[in-house]
Design an enzyme around this catalytic site. Sequence first.
Site, PDB file in Angstrom:
ATOM      1  CG  HIS A   9      -0.160   0.000   2.540  1.00 15.89           C
ATOM      2  ND1 HIS A   9       0.436   1.125   3.072  1.00 15.89           N
ATOM      3  CD2 HIS A   9       0.101  -1.004   3.403  1.00 15.89           C
ATOM      4  CE1 HIS A   9       1.028   0.821   4.213  1.00 15.89           C
ATOM      5  NE2 HIS A   9       0.842  -0.471   4.434  1.00 15.89           N
ATOM      6  CG  HIS A 151      -0.822  -4.780   4.950  1.00 19.80           C
ATOM      7  ND1 HIS A 151      -1.275  -3.516   5.215  1.00 19.80           N
ATOM      8  CD2 HIS A 151      -1.922  -5.542   4.698  1.00 19.80           C
ATOM      9  CE1 HIS A 151      -2.601  -3.497   5.133  1.00 19.80           C
ATOM     10  NE2 HIS A 151      -3.018  -4.712   4.810  1.00 19.80           N
TER      11      HIS A 151
END
Length: 213
Positions: A9, A151
């Site tokens: 992200h 992540h």
Amino acid sequence: MTRIILVRHGETTWNIEGRYQGQEDTPLSERGLNQGHLLADGLRNIPIDLAISSPLQRSYQTCKFCADLHNLPVATDERLLEINHGSWEGVLAGDIQKQYPVEFAQWHREPEKVVMPGGGESLEDVRKRVRAAFDEYVTKYPDKTILVAAHDAVNKAIICDVLGLGMEHFWQIKQDNTCINVLECNEGVWRTVLLNATNHMGFLFSGIEQAGL
């Protein structure tokens, strides 16, 4: 062969502060939003068949920027959630180091031996759930190219795993915000094609070292 384009992200406000996020649902920063658009533009001409994201908004929004340019919906998979940091979530890295000096030192020296305090996860917990997700994608979507947005810890754990490396090698993998990794699986054999690529943001390497995950 199944190809997975694995991205991290964009930057969040907690990334800037050096605060441990874990499964807290933190938003993208202004720079993170820009990074997401740059990522989407960098993948604009790459064939993508489907998009899957962690349900946390920082990954979902990053994924959606990319998926929108391909007219694809974004599916979510809870197995892609960031590591549960337990009682470390929301805490600055410097404060964690003061409050948990032994555990914090071990986390950076022997990460494979740490279970996050306060009901958190270990890297092995993360590895198992993410590997199960990836194995399912390979079985369910043969010969497809899949965009997966997740992540830092999730990406590092699965990259180590498909390379045949234990979680003791966790810190030897770097994942910059909106970096691109490409993993391919052919008849059960994985290979890494691209790792931590950031060219879409205008640099070969960032030099950024984030204090929190």
